[in-house]
Design a protein around this motif. Structure first.
Motif, PDB file in Angstrom:
ATOM      1  N   GLN A  28      28.214 -31.271   1.271  1.00 36.00           N
ATOM      2  CA  GLN A  28      28.174 -29.836   1.042  1.00 36.00           C
ATOM      3  C   GLN A  28      27.438 -29.176   2.206  1.00 36.00           C
ATOM      4  OE1 GLN A  28      24.921 -30.398  -2.350  1.00 36.00           O
ATOM      5  NE2 GLN A  28      25.173 -28.248  -1.855  1.00 36.00           N
TER       6      GLN A  28
ATOM      7  N   LYS B  26      10.528 -22.137  -4.318  1.00 37.33           N
ATOM      8  CA  LYS B  26      10.178 -23.573  -4.271  1.00 37.33           C
ATOM      9  C   LYS B  26       9.060 -23.808  -3.266  1.00 37.33           C
ATOM     10  CE  LYS B  26      13.815 -25.088  -6.713  1.00 37.33           C
ATOM     11  NZ  LYS B  26      14.195 -26.135  -7.552  1.00 37.33           N
TER      12      LYS B  26
ATOM     13  N   MET C 104      29.945 -35.579  -4.105  1.00 38.02           N
ATOM     14  CA  MET C 104      29.428 -34.616  -3.128  1.00 38.02           C
ATOM     15  C   MET C 104      27.977 -34.953  -2.801  1.00 38.02           C
ATOM     16  SD  MET C 104      29.399 -30.461  -3.128  1.00 38.02           S
ATOM     17  CE  MET C 104      27.951 -30.139  -4.128  1.00 38.02           C
TER      18      MET C 104
ATOM     19  N   ASP D  72      23.265 -26.001  -0.298  1.00 36.64           N
ATOM     20  CA  ASP D  72      23.608 -24.644  -0.744  1.00 36.64           C
ATOM     21  C   ASP D  72      23.976 -24.548  -2.233  1.00 36.64           C
ATOM     22  OD1 ASP D  72      26.051 -25.895  -0.576  1.00 36.64           O
ATOM     23  OD2 ASP D  72      26.996 -24.434   0.744  1.00 36.64           O
TER      24      ASP D  72
ATOM     25  N   ALA E 129      26.132 -34.705  -6.230  1.00 32.81           N
ATOM     26  CA  ALA E 129      24.940 -35.529  -5.995  1.00 32.81           C
ATOM     27  C   ALA E 129      24.247 -35.115  -4.711  1.00 32.81           C
ATOM     28  CB  ALA E 129      25.354 -37.004  -5.923  1.00 32.81           C
ATOM     29  N   GLY E 130      24.359 -33.830  -4.395  1.00 34.39           N
ATOM     30  CA  GLY E 130      23.789 -33.354  -3.133  1.00 34.39           C
ATOM     31  C   GLY E 130      22.401 -32.754  -3.282  1.00 34.39           C
ATOM     32  N   GLY E 131      21.881 -32.705  -4.517  1.00 29.46           N
ATOM     33  CA  GLY E 131      20.587 -32.049  -4.757  1.00 29.46           C
ATOM     34  C   GLY E 131      19.438 -32.835  -4.142  1.00 29.46           C
TER      35      GLY E 131
ATOM     36  N   HIS F 288      25.025 -26.536  -6.214  1.00 35.24           N
ATOM     37  CA  HIS F 288      26.248 -27.247  -6.634  1.00 35.24           C
ATOM     38  C   HIS F 288      27.481 -26.359  -6.528  1.00 35.24           C
ATOM     39  CE1 HIS F 288      24.860 -25.494 -10.389  1.00 35.24           C
ATOM     40  NE2 HIS F 288      23.905 -26.383 -10.531  1.00 35.24           N
TER      41      HIS F 288
ATOM     42  N   GLN G 225      27.179 -34.129 -13.410  1.00 38.90           N
ATOM     43  CA  GLN G 225      26.064 -34.191 -12.467  1.00 38.90           C
ATOM     44  C   GLN G 225      25.542 -35.621 -12.377  1.00 38.90           C
ATOM     45  OE1 GLN G 225      23.239 -31.212 -13.811  1.00 38.90           O
ATOM     46  NE2 GLN G 225      24.427 -29.616 -12.824  1.00 38.90           N
ATOM     47  N   VAL G 226      24.907 -35.895 -11.259  1.00 38.11           N
ATOM     48  CA  VAL G 226      24.468 -37.265 -11.019  1.00 38.11           C
ATOM     49  C   VAL G 226      23.317 -37.680 -11.942  1.00 38.11           C
ATOM     50  CG1 VAL G 226      22.692 -36.836  -9.246  1.00 38.11           C
ATOM     51  CG2 VAL G 226      24.122 -38.878  -9.105  1.00 38.11           C
ATOM     52  N   ASP G 227      22.658 -36.699 -12.556  1.00 35.74           N
ATOM     53  CA  ASP G 227      21.442 -37.067 -13.296  1.00 35.74           C
ATOM     54  C   ASP G 227      21.631 -37.175 -14.807  1.00 35.74           C
ATOM     55  OD1 ASP G 227      21.714 -34.362 -13.766  1.00 35.74           O
ATOM     56  OD2 ASP G 227      20.081 -33.792 -12.429  1.00 35.74           O
TER      57      ASP G 227
ATOM     58  N   LEU H 167      11.958 -34.956  -9.676  1.00 36.80           N
ATOM     59  CA  LEU H 167      11.847 -36.376 -10.024  1.00 36.80           C
ATOM     60  C   LEU H 167      10.883 -37.075  -9.073  1.00 36.80           C
ATOM     61  CD1 LEU H 167      12.915 -38.621 -11.870  1.00 36.80           C
ATOM     62  CD2 LEU H 167      14.791 -38.979 -10.251  1.00 36.80           C
TER      63      LEU H 167
HETATM   64  P1  UTP Z   1      19.424 -29.720 -10.108  1.00 32.30           P
HETATM   65  O1  UTP Z   1      19.602 -28.272 -10.332  1.00 32.30           O
HETATM   66  O2  UTP Z   1      18.738 -30.473 -11.175  1.00 32.30           O
HETATM   67  O3  UTP Z   1      18.694 -29.914  -8.714  1.00 32.30           O
HETATM   68  O4  UTP Z   1      20.826 -30.346  -9.796  1.00 32.30           O
HETATM   69  P2  UTP Z   1      18.206 -31.210  -7.969  1.00 32.30           P
HETATM   70  O5  UTP Z   1      18.231 -30.849  -6.539  1.00 32.30           O
HETATM   71  O6  UTP Z   1      18.942 -32.448  -8.373  1.00 32.30           O
HETATM   72  O7  UTP Z   1      16.723 -31.425  -8.456  1.00 32.30           O
HETATM   73  P3  UTP Z   1      15.412 -30.542  -8.223  1.00 32.30           P
HETATM   74  O8  UTP Z   1      15.707 -29.172  -8.776  1.00 32.30           O
HETATM   75  O9  UTP Z   1      15.161 -30.522  -6.728  1.00 32.30           O
HETATM   76  O10 UTP Z   1      14.379 -31.276  -8.976  1.00 32.30           O
HETATM   77  C1  UTP Z   1      21.762 -30.582 -10.806  1.00 32.30           C
HETATM   78  C2  UTP Z   1      22.899 -31.373 -10.188  1.00 32.30           C
HETATM   79  O11 UTP Z   1      23.496 -30.649  -9.137  1.00 32.30           O
HETATM   80  C3  UTP Z   1      23.467 -31.406  -7.939  1.00 32.30           C
HETATM   81  C4  UTP Z   1      22.347 -32.397  -8.116  1.00 32.30           C
HETATM   82  O12 UTP Z   1      22.509 -33.518  -7.262  1.00 32.30           O
HETATM   83  C5  UTP Z   1      22.465 -32.716  -9.586  1.00 32.30           C
HETATM   84  O13 UTP Z   1      23.525 -33.623  -9.810  1.00 32.30           O
HETATM   85  N1  UTP Z   1      23.223 -30.496  -6.808  1.00 32.30           N
HETATM   86  C6  UTP Z   1      22.225 -29.589  -6.862  1.00 32.30           C
HETATM   87  C7  UTP Z   1      24.037 -30.603  -5.711  1.00 32.30           C
HETATM   88  O14 UTP Z   1      24.957 -31.452  -5.659  1.00 32.30           O
HETATM   89  N2  UTP Z   1      23.800 -29.768  -4.671  1.00 32.30           N
HETATM   90  C8  UTP Z   1      22.821 -28.849  -4.680  1.00 32.30           C
HETATM   91  O15 UTP Z   1      22.674 -28.110  -3.682  1.00 32.30           O
HETATM   92  C9  UTP Z   1      22.010 -28.755  -5.811  1.00 32.30           C
END
Ligand code: UTP
Length: 473
Positions: free
Chosen positions: A184, A348, A153, A210, A103-105, A212, A240-242, A110
């Motif tokens: 992370q 990006k 995470m 960095d 859940a670090g993204g 997932h 994944q969190v989503d 979104l």
């Molecule tokens: P995504 O690849 O969809 O990226 O992550 P994101 O950051 O959530 O969304 P965008 O691309 O900015 O719109 C898929 C999963 O991987 C996690 C996200 O939290 C999600 O659960 N993730 C992604 C991490 O934990 N760390 C990261 O560095 C990237």
């Protein structure tokens, strides 16, 4: 300790002249110290190599090897699901399984102002994603009379907000001692043309999590892995969190992962049949005899379009980022430099502080390279890795975008469809429109049912009215 002179020399060597100029300027000592401290934490020699490879002299890597479709355990295949289910249930009952959520993204697509896991995603009650998983874990603990610790995470960008959200909601009923958050790492975000490290503001470098794939190292250095060992955890259920439809623990899949003879119990994956040849999901392939995921952007178009005799796609196994990972596998990966995961580059939009004009610029086009690692690059490092098919509606309802495909709206429609199917299987009459979609909005809490069979002990209506909004919780 790195001196300012050493730092300047290193920055010169990796073409960061803008930072050399900046640090040499008359500026508040606090800003100079802050920037120097952040740079001091980066391996600039290594970063210099990556800037050359991924920005200044970037050429997409040609895919090597002979690519064939990966083998997988198909949904209607002739394999003993009941026996693997029983074995998986044993592991869960023995409290040998933990949940692991990345859940670090940044959730930039979104566009939600907060950690993605806090997003109100359930189709009727607007439950946050974290709450949906927490209920799944609570219900599973009860069902199997087990403890299922949950490792989450985060990244430095959302760690505090995530922890506060759990505290505010009393951990959604979970024992706080069984929920562990760890962060992370981050990478500097780079100007896509020059490779220069961007600044977020005069005091901070612009950074991005960095990827997932940063999970392997983060699990180890944070102490999460050691905690798992102390608790006797053998395997992680990764999601994944989503994806609110991820099964927090799936006994069949865990049983296959841990006990199938063609699995080393290190790294297993779930797949769904691709919706179309150009669906934007990675595909499980066999490259020179080794299972791996090829990203959709790297998949040769002629292969992606290849059709079997029965009209189905030859490369059909779409990745939904659900895995089972052995605890021992993490040790293997992090202790051996040969197993270091590669970086991938993503273009990006990144807002940055422009030193030449002294202002923050919000770009309308992609301006930056982010370097990320992907967790699925761990798959080929497993001695034997299996892939198991699952049903798309059952386990894949991603919330990635604000609108369109993989959006909140599409996720909610899939949630209603799954709930409708579960109720239909229990004999409830569901109203459907002419196109077959459900003419109602239906939410079933994981506390009521984790799978259709769990509805057998629930008091259900005979039918649902057209246009109704129904919650079972
Ligand atoms: P995504 O690849 O969809 O990226 O992550 P994101 O950051 O959530 O969304 P965008 O691309 O900015 O719109 C898929 C999963 O991987 C996690 C996200 O939290 C999600 O659960 N993730 C992604 C991490 O934990 N760390 C990261 O560095 C990237």
């Amino acid at each position: 300790m790195t001196t300012m002179t050493d730092l300047i020399t290193q920055l010169e060597a990796c073409h960061q002249h803008h930072l050399v100029d900046y640090l040499s300027k008359v500026m508040p000592e606090s800003a100079r110290k802050a920037i120097a401290a952040q740079l001091g934490e980066i391996d600039l020699d290594q970063l210099g190599i990556m800037i050359e490879k991924y920005v200044r002299n970037y050429t997409p890597a040609a895919s090597a090897g002979k690519i064939a479709p990966a083998q997988y355990y198909s949904l209607d295949g002739d394999w003993d699901k009941a026996s693997f289910k029983a074995k998986g249930e044993e592991l869960i009952r023995a409290s040998k399984i933990a949940c692991f959520t990345v859940a670090g993204g940044q959730g930039s697509r979104l566009g939600y102002d907060g950690p993605k896991g806090c997003y109100p995603a359930s189709c009727v009650t607007g439950k946050p994603l974290f709450a949906i998983f927490a209920e799944g874990i609570l219900a599973s603990q009860e069902k199997y009379d087990a403890v299922i610790p949950w490792y989450i995470m985060t990244s430095p960008l959302n760690h505090d907000a995530t922890k506060s959200f759990f505290a505010e909601h009393d951990y959604f009923g979970l024992d706080a001692g069984n929920v562990q958050f760890f962060q992370q790492g981050v990478m500097p975000s780079l100007d896509a043309t020059t490779g220069e490290i961007l600044l977020a503001d005069p005091m901070h470098l612009a950074t991005n999590p960095d990827g997932h794939g940063g999970a392997f190292k983060a699990l180890s250095v944070s102490g999460a892995l050691a905690d798992m060992r102390t608790r006797g955890i053998e395997h992680m259920s990764y999601f994944q969190v989503d994806n609110p439809h991820a099964m927090v623990v799936d006994p069949v899949f865990l049983g296959l992962h841990a006990f199938a003879t063609d699995s080393s119990g290190e790294f297993s994956s779930k797949m769904v049949a691709k919706a179309s040849w150009d669906e934007k999901v990675g595909v499980f392939c066999d490259v020179d005899g080794v299972t791996q995921v090829i990203e959709y952007s790297d998949m040769p178009e002629e292969l992606a379009k290849q059709i079997n005799e029965d009209g189905t796609l030859a490369f059909n196994a779409g990745s939904i980022a659900i895995h089972a990972i052995g605890v021992g596998f993490i040790d293997k990966i992090v202790s051996n430099p040969e197993y270091a995961l590669p970086f991938h580059r993503a273009l990006k939009k990144v807002a940055y502080f422009d030193l030449s004009i002294g202002q923050t610029v919000t770009p309308s086009e992609n301006n930056a390279v982010k370097l990320e690692k992907f967790v699925f690059d761990g798959i080929p490092l497993a001695a034997k890795s299996i892939v198991a098919e699952t049903d798309r509606v059952e386990e894949f309802a991603p919330v990635k975008n604000a609108t369109g495909n993989d959006s909140v709206e599409s996720s909610k429609a899939i949630q209603s469809e799954r709930a409708a199917r579960w109720l239909e299987s229990a004999g409830v009459k569901i109203p459907r429109k002419a196109d077959g979609t459900v003419d109602a909005i239906i939410e079933i809490s994981p506390m009521i049912a984790l799978c259709p069979e769990d509805l057998s002990s629930v008091d259900l209506p005979d039918s649902i009215e057209p246009g109704a909004t129904v919650t079972l919780e």
